[in-house]
Write a protein that holds these residues in place. Sequence first.
Motif, short mmCIF file in Angstrom:
data_model
loop_
_atom_site.label_atom_id
_atom_site.label_comp_id
_atom_site.label_asym_id
_atom_site.label_seq_id
_atom_site.Cartn_x
_atom_site.Cartn_y
_atom_site.Cartn_z
N PRO A 153 0.80 -1.24 0.00
CA PRO A 153 0.00 0.00 0.00
C PRO A 153 0.83 1.28 0.00
CG PRO A 153 -0.06 -1.06 2.16
CD PRO A 153 0.60 -2.02 1.22
N VAL A 154 1.99 1.25 0.64
CA VAL A 154 2.83 2.46 0.66
C VAL A 154 3.31 2.79 -0.75
CG1 VAL A 154 5.00 3.46 1.46
CG2 VAL A 154 3.57 2.15 3.04
N ALA A 155 3.79 1.78 -1.49
CA ALA A 155 4.25 2.00 -2.86
C ALA A 155 3.09 2.46 -3.75
CB ALA A 155 4.87 0.72 -3.42
N VAL A 156 1.91 1.83 -3.56
CA VAL A 156 0.74 2.22 -4.35
C VAL A 156 0.39 3.69 -4.08
CG1 VAL A 156 -1.75 1.87 -4.67
CG2 VAL A 156 -0.22 -0.11 -4.50
N PHE A 157 0.40 4.07 -2.81
CA PHE A 157 0.05 5.45 -2.46
C PHE A 157 1.04 6.44 -3.05
CE2 PHE A 157 0.23 9.30 0.00
CZ PHE A 157 -1.11 9.63 0.17
N VAL A 158 2.34 6.22 -2.85
CA VAL A 158 3.36 7.18 -3.30
C VAL A 158 3.33 7.31 -4.82
CG1 VAL A 158 5.83 7.65 -3.47
CG2 VAL A 158 4.85 6.86 -1.30
N VAL A 159 3.27 6.18 -5.54
CA VAL A 159 3.26 6.23 -7.00
C VAL A 159 1.97 6.87 -7.51
CG1 VAL A 159 3.27 4.84 -9.11
CG2 VAL A 159 4.83 4.27 -7.24
N GLY A 160 0.85 6.53 -6.87
CA GLY A 160 -0.42 7.15 -7.25
C GLY A 160 -0.42 8.65 -6.98
N TRP A 161 0.15 9.03 -5.84
CA TRP A 161 0.25 10.46 -5.51
C TRP A 161 1.10 11.20 -6.55
CZ3 TRP A 161 4.18 13.88 -4.28
CH2 TRP A 161 3.79 15.09 -3.68
N LEU A 162 2.19 10.59 -6.98
CA LEU A 162 3.04 11.21 -8.00
C LEU A 162 2.32 11.31 -9.34
CD1 LEU A 162 6.51 9.61 -7.17
CD2 LEU A 162 5.83 12.00 -6.87
N ALA A 163 1.47 10.31 -9.66
CA ALA A 163 0.70 10.37 -10.91
C ALA A 163 -0.22 11.59 -10.89
CB ALA A 163 -0.11 9.08 -11.09
N VAL A 164 -0.94 11.77 -9.78
CA VAL A 164 -1.85 12.91 -9.66
C VAL A 164 -1.08 14.22 -9.64
CG1 VAL A 164 -3.53 14.04 -8.14
CG2 VAL A 164 -3.60 11.55 -8.46
N THR A 165 -0.01 14.28 -8.85
CA THR A 165 0.73 15.52 -8.66
C THR A 165 1.40 15.99 -9.94
OG1 THR A 165 1.13 14.94 -6.34
CG2 THR A 165 2.54 16.64 -7.30
N ASN A 166 1.92 15.08 -10.74
CA ASN A 166 2.57 15.49 -11.99
C ASN A 166 1.58 16.09 -12.98
OD1 ASN A 166 5.63 14.84 -12.57
ND2 ASN A 166 4.91 13.30 -11.12
N VAL A 167 0.37 15.55 -13.02
CA VAL A 167 -0.65 16.14 -13.89
C VAL A 167 -1.04 17.52 -13.38
CG1 VAL A 167 -3.01 15.91 -14.76
CG2 VAL A 167 -1.53 13.91 -14.65
N VAL A 168 -1.21 17.64 -12.05
CA VAL A 168 -1.53 18.95 -11.46
C VAL A 168 -0.39 19.94 -11.74
CG1 VAL A 168 -1.88 20.19 -9.28
CG2 VAL A 168 -3.01 17.99 -9.67
N LEU A 169 0.87 19.47 -11.62
CA LEU A 169 2.03 20.33 -11.90
C LEU A 169 2.00 20.84 -13.33
CD1 LEU A 169 4.85 21.39 -10.94
CD2 LEU A 169 5.81 19.25 -11.82
N ALA A 170 1.66 19.96 -14.28
CA ALA A 170 1.61 20.36 -15.68
C ALA A 170 0.52 21.40 -15.91
CB ALA A 170 1.37 19.14 -16.57
N VAL A 171 -0.67 21.15 -15.35
CA VAL A 171 -1.78 22.08 -15.54
C VAL A 171 -1.48 23.43 -14.89
CG1 VAL A 171 -4.21 22.51 -14.98
CG2 VAL A 171 -3.48 20.23 -15.74
N PHE A 172 -0.97 23.39 -13.65
CA PHE A 172 -0.66 24.64 -12.95
C PHE A 172 0.38 25.46 -13.71
CE2 PHE A 172 1.67 27.10 -9.72
CZ PHE A 172 0.62 27.85 -9.21
N ASN A 173 1.41 24.79 -14.24
CA ASN A 173 2.46 25.51 -14.96
C ASN A 173 1.97 26.12 -16.26
OD1 ASN A 173 5.54 25.52 -14.13
ND2 ASN A 173 4.62 23.69 -13.22
#
Length: 379
Positions: free
Chosen positions: A150-170
């Motif tokens: 679950p820790v790996a799933v959470f961190v990788v999933g969080w990075l998936a969401v955050t990178n898309v948010v980073l792209a949109v915000f930029n």
Amino acid sequence: MRSFKITSVWGIPIKIHISLLVVLPIFAWLLGSGQQIELYAGLIEGLTGAPLDVAALTAGSTPWVIGTAAAVGLFASVAVHELGHAWAAMRYDLEVESITLWILGGLANLGSIPREWDKEFWIAVAGPLSSILVGAVCYGALTVIPGSQPVAVFVVGWLAVTNVVLAVFNMLPAFPMDGGRVLRALLARNRPYASATRIAASIGKGFAILFAAGGLLGGFNPMLVLLALFIYGAASSESRTVVLADLLEGLTVADLTAAPDATIDASASVSELVTRMFADRRTEFAVEDGGDVVGVITSDDFRAVPPEEQDTTTVAELMASDLPTFDGGMAAFDALVELDQSRASEAFVTTPDGVRVVSRRDFASALEMRKVLGRGDPF
């Protein structure tokens, strides 16, 4: 404040600014505090379709493991984002001096910003596209990571969401963020580059004010306030820089050098210097010794000399001689940038006729003439 090189990619130094060493533990603590984990667990469950055990993720020291891994992963993602810019720049044979990760993300330091709209457009969008690619890779990884991790799933999933948010915000048109540079590139298709920069910078300042208001009024958010200050300052600075470059375009530093008669002999006394300054209405002179320029003296250099010592104190004793040296054919704007970096007021200029001196006053006079006369000036 200092930056530390940690590695190189494609020959580009990757540096960590000392501010990042401060914000990383804070960021890890914020994410590992528990509430953020519960919030993002719901989003990740929506992506994977598999439930996450929030109790297991928030038990014991697990939140701090998650926070640390996510913080490091975020700034690794920011590095990939900046490498996207760097890759596009190198495709256009532009120099990438370094990439620095700092408190507000990352900065790819290009040797020069291209004025061709299409080059700036593709360099700007390459960063957000890289973030989307990282997000897609992380999303793909979720399909192969077992639910028993679950820790790996959470961190990788969080990075998936955050990178898309980073792209949109930029991609917000808040110059000089990526979206603001895209906006300038599109504006520059049918208007002068300086005008496009002024418009994009004004819009960027508007976003900065909105970010500051949101950071102060919507529950104090120091990162949003810092981002607002950065955008406002950077937009103002780049707009001013582009205007200066536009006004000095086509001029060499030799065009701006002081007239040959604005000189005084090194053996002259301070009294003689004062007389010359009043007669010529100048406050600075190039100092000559045997026909060669060896220094510069201004009115500030002799203010501390008592009146009774002005007849016995020579110009050579007070002149500044440790000055930057420019080749006369150097572009005037490039010389002004180097003069600012050296924090000097004057510089030596080598010309076929010998060494001359250029001062900030000469740059100011040239800029004023260009404002008044445009390109049809006597240079």
